[in-house]
Write a protein that holds these residues in place. Structure first.
Motif, PDB file in Angstrom:
ATOM      1  N   SER A  24       8.588   8.923  -4.487  1.00  0.00           N
ATOM      2  CA  SER A  24       7.851   8.288  -5.577  1.00  0.00           C
ATOM      3  C   SER A  24       6.503   8.956  -5.833  1.00  0.00           C
ATOM      4  O   SER A  24       6.117   9.190  -6.987  1.00  0.00           O
ATOM      5  CB  SER A  24       7.638   6.799  -5.270  1.00  0.00           C
ATOM      6  OG  SER A  24       8.869   6.125  -5.146  1.00  0.00           O
ATOM      7  N   THR A  30       4.395   8.632 -10.934  1.00  0.00           N
ATOM      8  CA  THR A  30       4.323   7.875  -9.693  1.00  0.00           C
ATOM      9  C   THR A  30       4.364   6.381  -9.951  1.00  0.00           C
ATOM     10  O   THR A  30       4.984   5.620  -9.197  1.00  0.00           O
ATOM     11  CB  THR A  30       3.034   8.241  -8.929  1.00  0.00           C
ATOM     12  OG1 THR A  30       3.055   9.641  -8.628  1.00  0.00           O
ATOM     13  CG2 THR A  30       2.929   7.454  -7.645  1.00  0.00           C
ATOM     14  N   ARG A  31       3.725   5.952 -11.032  1.00  0.00           N
ATOM     15  CA  ARG A  31       3.676   4.514 -11.333  1.00  0.00           C
ATOM     16  C   ARG A  31       5.073   3.947 -11.540  1.00  0.00           C
ATOM     17  O   ARG A  31       5.421   2.902 -10.981  1.00  0.00           O
ATOM     18  CB  ARG A  31       2.814   4.284 -12.583  1.00  0.00           C
ATOM     19  CG  ARG A  31       2.742   2.824 -13.012  1.00  0.00           C
ATOM     20  CD  ARG A  31       1.621   2.620 -14.014  1.00  0.00           C
ATOM     21  NE  ARG A  31       1.910   3.214 -15.304  1.00  0.00           N
ATOM     22  CZ  ARG A  31       2.485   2.558 -16.316  1.00  0.00           C
ATOM     23  NH1 ARG A  31       2.855   1.298 -16.154  1.00  0.00           N
ATOM     24  NH2 ARG A  31       2.679   3.141 -17.470  1.00  0.00           N
ATOM     25  N   LEU A  34       7.177   4.153  -8.185  1.00  0.00           N
ATOM     26  CA  LEU A  34       6.816   3.107  -7.231  1.00  0.00           C
ATOM     27  C   LEU A  34       7.296   1.733  -7.700  1.00  0.00           C
ATOM     28  O   LEU A  34       7.608   0.866  -6.873  1.00  0.00           O
ATOM     29  CB  LEU A  34       5.303   3.087  -7.021  1.00  0.00           C
ATOM     30  CG  LEU A  34       4.728   4.182  -6.121  1.00  0.00           C
ATOM     31  CD1 LEU A  34       3.212   4.086  -6.056  1.00  0.00           C
ATOM     32  CD2 LEU A  34       5.320   4.087  -4.705  1.00  0.00           C
ATOM     33  N   TYR A  35       7.356   1.540  -8.996  1.00  0.00           N
ATOM     34  CA  TYR A  35       7.908   0.289  -9.517  1.00  0.00           C
ATOM     35  C   TYR A  35       9.351   0.114  -9.050  1.00  0.00           C
ATOM     36  O   TYR A  35       9.742  -0.955  -8.568  1.00  0.00           O
ATOM     37  CB  TYR A  35       7.836   0.281 -11.043  1.00  0.00           C
ATOM     38  CG  TYR A  35       8.765  -0.735 -11.680  1.00  0.00           C
ATOM     39  CD1 TYR A  35       8.398  -2.070 -11.766  1.00  0.00           C
ATOM     40  CD2 TYR A  35      10.015  -0.355 -12.170  1.00  0.00           C
ATOM     41  CE1 TYR A  35       9.251  -3.006 -12.336  1.00  0.00           C
ATOM     42  CE2 TYR A  35      10.876  -1.278 -12.732  1.00  0.00           C
ATOM     43  CZ  TYR A  35      10.493  -2.600 -12.811  1.00  0.00           C
ATOM     44  OH  TYR A  35      11.340  -3.521 -13.357  1.00  0.00           O
ATOM     45  N   ALA A  38       9.481  -0.339  -5.227  1.00  0.00           N
ATOM     46  CA  ALA A  38       9.049  -1.682  -4.863  1.00  0.00           C
ATOM     47  C   ALA A  38      10.101  -2.724  -5.239  1.00  0.00           C
ATOM     48  O   ALA A  38      10.300  -3.705  -4.510  1.00  0.00           O
ATOM     49  CB  ALA A  38       7.722  -2.010  -5.545  1.00  0.00           C
ATOM     50  N   PHE A 385       1.726  -4.800  -1.125  1.00  0.00           N
ATOM     51  CA  PHE A 385       1.729  -3.482  -1.764  1.00  0.00           C
ATOM     52  C   PHE A 385       2.908  -3.356  -2.735  1.00  0.00           C
ATOM     53  O   PHE A 385       2.762  -2.818  -3.848  1.00  0.00           O
ATOM     54  CB  PHE A 385       1.792  -2.386  -0.711  1.00  0.00           C
ATOM     55  CG  PHE A 385       1.800  -0.993  -1.280  1.00  0.00           C
ATOM     56  CD1 PHE A 385       0.634  -0.431  -1.792  1.00  0.00           C
ATOM     57  CD2 PHE A 385       2.970  -0.252  -1.325  1.00  0.00           C
ATOM     58  CE1 PHE A 385       0.645   0.850  -2.334  1.00  0.00           C
ATOM     59  CE2 PHE A 385       2.978   1.022  -1.856  1.00  0.00           C
ATOM     60  CZ  PHE A 385       1.812   1.575  -2.357  1.00  0.00           C
ATOM     61  N   MET A 386       4.064  -3.852  -2.334  1.00  0.00           N
ATOM     62  CA  MET A 386       5.235  -3.793  -3.209  1.00  0.00           C
ATOM     63  C   MET A 386       5.041  -4.660  -4.445  1.00  0.00           C
ATOM     64  O   MET A 386       5.401  -4.265  -5.562  1.00  0.00           O
ATOM     65  CB  MET A 386       6.486  -4.226  -2.451  1.00  0.00           C
ATOM     66  CG  MET A 386       6.987  -3.216  -1.443  1.00  0.00           C
ATOM     67  SD  MET A 386       8.502  -3.765  -0.621  1.00  0.00           S
ATOM     68  CE  MET A 386       8.919  -2.282   0.309  1.00  0.00           C
ATOM     69  N   SER A 389       2.698  -2.842  -6.742  1.00  0.00           N
ATOM     70  CA  SER A 389       3.381  -1.688  -7.343  1.00  0.00           C
ATOM     71  C   SER A 389       4.335  -2.128  -8.439  1.00  0.00           C
ATOM     72  O   SER A 389       4.431  -1.479  -9.494  1.00  0.00           O
ATOM     73  CB  SER A 389       4.153  -0.913  -6.264  1.00  0.00           C
ATOM     74  OG  SER A 389       3.280  -0.398  -5.297  1.00  0.00           O
ATOM     75  N   GLU A 392       2.159  -3.331 -11.430  1.00  0.00           N
ATOM     76  CA  GLU A 392       1.500  -2.180 -12.045  1.00  0.00           C
ATOM     77  C   GLU A 392       2.478  -1.339 -12.848  1.00  0.00           C
ATOM     78  O   GLU A 392       2.119  -0.720 -13.852  1.00  0.00           O
ATOM     79  CB  GLU A 392       0.846  -1.326 -10.946  1.00  0.00           C
ATOM     80  CG  GLU A 392       0.241  -0.016 -11.419  1.00  0.00           C
ATOM     81  CD  GLU A 392      -0.928  -0.206 -12.371  1.00  0.00           C
ATOM     82  OE1 GLU A 392      -1.288   0.759 -13.068  1.00  0.00           O
ATOM     83  OE2 GLU A 392      -1.496  -1.329 -12.407  1.00  0.00           O
ATOM     84  N   GLY A 393       3.761  -1.331 -12.408  1.00  0.00           N
ATOM     85  CA  GLY A 393       4.756  -0.523 -13.097  1.00  0.00           C
ATOM     86  C   GLY A 393       5.037  -0.968 -14.509  1.00  0.00           C
ATOM     87  O   GLY A 393       5.432  -0.156 -15.348  1.00  0.00           O
TER      88      GLY A 393
END
Length: 427
Positions: A24, A30-31, A34-35, A38, A385-386, A389, A392-393
């Motif tokens: 990721s 990356t955003r 990571l979505y 997560a 964190f997940m 993420s 944020e995604g």
């Protein structure tokens, strides 16, 4: 009781998510990567939570879950029936897209059926096993299961049909006559569903002077003309991605970006090719071994059940058959990427895991897993964190979705919105 997973499987799963994390952070976006990472992680945590509930009282929670599934499917069939009656009264030709409501594509409904059909079969069988006290209820569930098959024939879901049949074949091979009771329910209801299809979608429209809906000829013609269902280009592109990015892939969610030149889908319609192209071959290997361990654990779980315990033998049969159905259908579909089918798979995995753990907990050698303070803190941090993420995604787009779509259409004329959070592969 806590649902246990086994040290080897837990270690492999940790490696799988670690590889996904590094994939990721090296991805094009990356955003978005990571979505997706997560999302998979949070789904596994949800599986674990469901498993813990199931392990604490398997009989009670299994019956409750199956009842909720049955009621939900009954409500959906009722809704389809209302639309069917309205279309007949209006004199309109019957079409699958109008009848399979609530899904952007009827294939997404089929993905749900891959998991729900075997579980509805279990609900029906458990009612039958209760004897005369639940005979009327068993007839109701049988009728619902038959109508669920009818909707599968209406939507012509080849992947789902192939997956469920493969599950039935494998449990007969693995479990012999212990699988026959559930298989008889499934085959009998399938024949009834086929008959219902003939009555409601061929005979009734013809008697009313309308065009009949003949799915059989359509399936045969599609299968002869293109057995892969137009997936050849997607599979070829996925293999090319694997060849150029074998270790970490191109990043979770990123097949849509690197495969947009194929212009035929936002994912490769194969769970193996998707994980390999997006997460990398080592991650695929870890996941495959975990799946193998899980099936072996289910099979070994049969040793803890008495041969005469018909009810639990049937439950084990359905866990195995449903797992096979999901894996087989997932080889030719996007079952693992659509939110609706993801939820069904999560419920199935949690129930099966917790059910097996409940039997292992009865053994004298069972040890309750111990979580230290450090492990607990790490787990809480990982969950947070997940969550961050995942939010944020999608947050920048979701706060102004119409404006975001309009700007994307302006930048990429002719773009159409595909599955999940992308538009024609453009992030």
């Amino acid at each position: 009781m806590l649902a246990t997973f086994g040290k080897t499987a837990a270690w492999l799963l940790s490696v799988f998510f670690t590889l996904g994390f590094f994939s990721s952070i090296t991805a094009y976006s990356t955003r978005y990567a990571l979505y997706e990472w997560a999302s998979f992680g949070l789904m596994f945590i949800l599986v674990w939570l469901i498993a813990n509930e199931m392990a604490s009282n398997p009989v009670y929670f299994l019956d409750k879950v199956l009842l909720v599934i049955g009621i939900g499917c009954a409500v959906y069939v009722f809704r389809v029936a209302l639309i069917y009656i309205w279309e007949l009264q209006s004199g309109n030709p019957l079409q699958a897209p109008e009848l399979i409501v609530g899904f952007d594509n009827r294939r997404f409904f089929n993905h749900v059926q891959t998991t729900s059909l075997p579980l509805l079969g279990l609900l029906t069988l458990r009612s039958v096993q209760r004897g005369s006290s639940a005979r009327d209820l068993a007839h109701c569930w049988w009728g619902l299961l038959s109508l669920w098959w009818m909707l599968l024939f209406l939507s012509a879901g080849r992947g789902t049909l192939m997956g469920v049949l493969a599950g039935m074949v494998m449990v007969i091979f693995w479990r012999g006559r212990q699988a026959w009771s559930w298989c008889r329910v499934m085959l009998g209801s399938a024949m009834t569903g086929l008959l219902a299809y003939g009555v409601f979608f061929i005979l009734v429209p013809v008697l009313m002077g309308l065009q009949s809906f003949d799915f059989l000829n359509g399936i045969v013609e599609r299968s002869i003309e293109d057995p892969s269902g137009n997936r050849g280009g997607l599979w070829k592109r996925a293999i090319e991605i694997v060849a150029t990015h074998p270790l970490l892939g191109v990043g979770p969610l990123h097949f849509a970006h690197y495969g947009r030149n194929v212009n035929n889908g936002a994912h490769p319609h194969s769970w193996i090719l998707q994980i390999a192209s997006e997460w990398g071959l080592p991650a695929l290997l870890c996941l495959t071994v975990v799946i193998f361990i899980s099936f072996r654990r289910l099979l070994n779980g049969g040793h803890a059940i008495e041969f005469a315990d018909v009810k639990n033998q049937s439950v084990l049969t359905v866990w195995l058959a449903t797992g096979v159905a999901i894996l087989v259908d997932g080889l030719v579909s996007g079952l693992i990427v659509m939110p609706s089918s993801q939820l069904w798979v999560v419920v199935y995995m949690g129930c099966a895991w917790g059910w097996v753990s409940s039997f292992e907990g009865k053994n004298d050698g069972f040890k309750k897993p111990h979580f230290s303070i450090k492990k607990s803190i790490f787990f809480i941090f990982l969950c947070l964190f997940m969550l961050v993420s995942a939010v944020e995604g999608v947050w920048p787009e979701i706060i102004d979705l119409p404006g975001f779509e309009a700007r994307e259409m302006e930048l990429h004329p002719g773009m159409h919105l595909n599955a999940r959070i992308w538009g024609s592969g453009y992030f």
